[in-house]
Write a protein that holds these residues in place. Structure first.
Motif, mmCIF file in Angstrom:
data_model
loop_
_atom_site.group_PDB
_atom_site.id
_atom_site.type_symbol
_atom_site.label_atom_id
_atom_site.label_comp_id
_atom_site.label_asym_id
_atom_site.label_seq_id
_atom_site.Cartn_x
_atom_site.Cartn_y
_atom_site.Cartn_z
ATOM 1 N N PHE A 1 34.428 37.909 40.142
ATOM 2 C CA PHE A 1 35.406 37.928 41.236
ATOM 3 C C PHE A 1 36.837 37.943 40.705
ATOM 4 C CE2 PHE A 1 31.966 36.950 44.167
ATOM 5 C CZ PHE A 1 32.392 37.585 45.321
ATOM 6 N N MET A 2 37.091 37.217 39.614
ATOM 7 C CA MET A 2 38.442 37.222 39.040
ATOM 8 C C MET A 2 38.824 38.618 38.567
ATOM 9 S SD MET A 2 41.199 35.606 38.252
ATOM 10 C CE MET A 2 40.873 33.848 38.143
ATOM 11 N N GLN A 3 37.887 39.304 37.889
ATOM 12 C CA GLN A 3 38.158 40.653 37.396
ATOM 13 C C GLN A 3 38.225 41.678 38.527
ATOM 14 O OE1 GLN A 3 39.100 39.094 34.278
ATOM 15 N NE2 GLN A 3 37.107 38.344 34.943
ATOM 16 N N SER A 4 37.696 41.335 39.705
ATOM 17 C CA SER A 4 37.797 42.211 40.871
ATOM 18 C C SER A 4 39.096 41.981 41.634
ATOM 19 C CB SER A 4 36.600 41.985 41.810
ATOM 20 O OG SER A 4 36.705 42.784 42.962
ATOM 21 N N VAL A 5 39.512 40.724 41.735
ATOM 22 C CA VAL A 5 40.748 40.380 42.448
ATOM 23 C C VAL A 5 41.979 40.773 41.644
ATOM 24 C CG1 VAL A 5 42.155 38.443 43.271
ATOM 25 C CG2 VAL A 5 39.714 38.510 43.782
ATOM 26 N N SER A 6 41.946 40.537 40.343
ATOM 27 C CA SER A 6 43.109 40.738 39.489
ATOM 28 C C SER A 6 43.629 42.180 39.447
ATOM 29 C CB SER A 6 42.791 40.257 38.073
ATOM 30 O OG SER A 6 43.929 40.344 37.258
ATOM 31 N N PRO A 7 42.770 43.195 39.406
ATOM 32 C CA PRO A 7 43.298 44.571 39.391
ATOM 33 C C PRO A 7 44.077 44.946 40.643
ATOM 34 C CG PRO A 7 41.029 44.557 38.637
ATOM 35 C CD PRO A 7 41.320 43.192 39.159
ATOM 36 N N ARG A 8 44.006 44.115 41.689
ATOM 37 C CA ARG A 8 44.797 44.375 42.888
ATOM 38 C C ARG A 8 46.248 44.037 42.612
ATOM 39 N NH1 ARG A 8 41.954 43.878 47.127
ATOM 40 N NH2 ARG A 8 43.519 45.257 47.982
ATOM 41 N N THR A 9 46.715 44.339 41.403
ATOM 42 C CA THR A 9 48.087 44.288 40.879
ATOM 43 C C THR A 9 48.487 42.937 40.291
ATOM 44 O OG1 THR A 9 49.497 43.615 42.749
ATOM 45 C CG2 THR A 9 48.728 45.892 42.734
ATOM 46 N N ALA A 10 47.535 42.063 39.971
ATOM 47 C CA ALA A 10 47.913 40.737 39.468
ATOM 48 C C ALA A 10 47.962 40.643 37.955
ATOM 49 C CB ALA A 10 46.949 39.686 40.003
ATOM 50 N N GLY A 11 47.031 41.273 37.244
ATOM 51 C CA GLY A 11 47.081 41.284 35.792
ATOM 52 C C GLY A 11 46.588 40.033 35.106
ATOM 53 N N ALA B 1 33.547 43.054 42.709
ATOM 54 C CA ALA B 1 32.888 41.953 42.000
ATOM 55 C C ALA B 1 31.414 42.269 41.762
ATOM 56 C CB ALA B 1 33.032 40.662 42.796
ATOM 57 N N ALA B 2 30.747 42.854 42.753
ATOM 58 C CA ALA B 2 29.316 43.181 42.624
ATOM 59 C C ALA B 2 29.093 44.204 41.513
ATOM 60 C CB ALA B 2 28.781 43.709 43.955
#
Length: 447
Positions: A271-281, A244-245
């Motif tokens: 934060f959304m763009q950091s969390v989402s690549p953890r396979t969520a899309g 996110a940073a």
């Protein structure tokens, strides 16, 4: 003939491969039926197969817009495949067996052990019960919160339906959405409730069910977090905050993404763009409009992925941690990889290295192949391939433009990414016997 069939499905990895393949082809067949799609818009089989693979492998890459192309029946079929694919078909079949009070055989327990990435069959049925209870509880909570928020923007029935669909999709890290026109959560980029609920669903789905069980039972004073849970939680937290940073730093002034947003909206978007690549899309800004440095950071996050025994893909956070630990140990002149005062067995480090090199080589090879079949930039193709391998579902806009050859290649990548490269290798390769001797030690110069 019977012996041949028995030998084909003799091992748990082969059962998993055949089971997922069967669900995919069944789902593709159902999506081809008239009630699944709008009139006059019958899909080609390759598009139905692509969608079924993406749903079953909980990826989220789509060649047609889920919200406008498929009917409600078609969307429910996709949702069912997401749920089965996320929890695993063996978990679902075991649940039905438990409900029917049927005895679970040793072979079924071995397949469950492989599917849930466990080291033994001990307590595997208890874990299955926990998987189902935790999943349904989290999905129901997310669906209620989503429905309450969506009621301000749409009729009650539609809000409830979209709440359920997105809660199941996001918890299973699938990334499918029915907002229409490939918009995902762009309209809710600064909405606190939608952002927080979405990120919590993705994170909880990506931690793994063993970690969730540990967190639930930590209230017991006699219970402590396992080493696995400590590694998963610490590395997941680090990747989310660090990602996110970096994304916020690169995109803060980008007029096409976060530039026009207020400071609070930028924080949520980062934060959304950091969390989402953890396979969520899931995306709340246009991924194709991100700066190339940001897109490459997202490629790295997608490659690492979620954690073992979760609904996500990638090489996994524990694999990445083992590699970082090995590098750190080598730099400090230590012989052992030590995490939280525990020494990792050498075979674990070897397995982490094997998984990473296998995955890295596969992503590079497929990217090179797609670079010859698709007339697009290298980074766009690398992004698409990594997204498919990590079962992420983010795209810079290439998915809908893929050639037939490109779609087949991405289908195979999603399949490999969901099952894991090692599982597929064990399933297709011959069973190796134990070595009866060790070769003499030799020395080479490294570095």
């Amino acid at each position: 003939m019977r012996k041949l069939l028995r030998s084909i499905v003799a091992s748990p990895p082969r059962i998993l491969v055949l089971g997922f393949a069967a669900i995919i082809f069944l789902g593709a067949g159902l999506l081809m039926l008239p009630f699944s799609h709008l009139q006059g818009a019958a899909p080609r089989f390759i598009d139905a197969l692509f969608t079924a693979t993406s749903a079953t492998c909980v990826t989220g890459l789509v060649v047609v817009d889920t919200g406008t192309y498929w009917t409600t029946a078609g969307q429910i079929i996709i949702l069912a495949m997401i749920q089965i694919g996320g929890l695993g078909f063996m978990t679902m079949s075991t649940l039905f067996a438990i409900m029917l009070k049927r005895r679970i055989s040793l072979k079924e327990r071995l397949v469950l052990q492989e599917a849930l990435n466990q080291s033994s069959v001990e307590g595997i049925i208890r874990l299955v019960r926990k998987v189902v209870v935790y999943s349904l509880t989290i999905e129901l909570t997310g669906a209620i919160l989503f429905a309450i928020r969506f009621m301000f923007d749409m009729p009650v029935g539609e809000a409830i339906y979209k709440g359920v669909f997105h809660a199941v999709s996001f918890f299973n890290n699938a990334g499918f959405d029915i907002m229409g026109d490939y918009r995902s959560l762009v309209d809710y980029v600064g909405d606190p409730l939608v952002n927080v609920v979405t990120m919590l669903l993705i994170i909880l789905g990506g931690l793994g069910f063993v970690v969730l069980a540990d967190l639930v039972e930590i209230r017991n004073p006699k219970r402590k977090l396992s080493l696995h849970s400590k590694v998963v939680l610490s590395m997941s937290g680090f990747l989310i905050v660090a990602g996110a940073a970096v994304i916020l730093l690169f995109e803060f002034t980008n007029a096409r993404t976060m530039g026009p947003l207020g400071f609070g909206e930028k924080i949520f978007a980062a934060f959304m763009q950091s969390v989402s690549p953890r396979t969520a899309g899931v995306n709340s800004v246009d991924v194709g409009a991100l700066r190339q440095a940001t897109q490459f950071i997202i490629v790295i996050l997608m490659f690492i992925g979620a954690s073992p025994g979760s609904t996500g893909g990638g090489i996994k956070t524990t694999t990445f941690t083992a590699l970082v630990g090995a590098v750190s140990a080598m730099i400090r002149g230590k012989e052992d990889v030590v995490l939280f005062r525990y020494r990792l067995a050498q075979e674990r480090v070897y397995k982490a290295l094997t998984v990473t090199l296998f995955a890295f080589g596969l992503v590079i090879l497929v990217t090179m192949i797609l670079s010859t079949t698709e007339d697009h930039g290298f980074l766009m193709i690398l992004f698409e391939v990594t997204s498919a391998f990590g079962t992420v579902g983010l795209s810079m806009g290439l998915t809908a433009q893929l050639t037939v050859a490109g779609k087949i290649i991405i289908i195979l990548m999603m399949f490999i990414g969901r099952l894991g490269p090692l599982t597929l290798t064990y399933a297709l390769g011959p069973k190796q016997g134990r070595a009866l001797y060790r070769n003499a030690e030799g020395k080479i110069i490294i570095g």
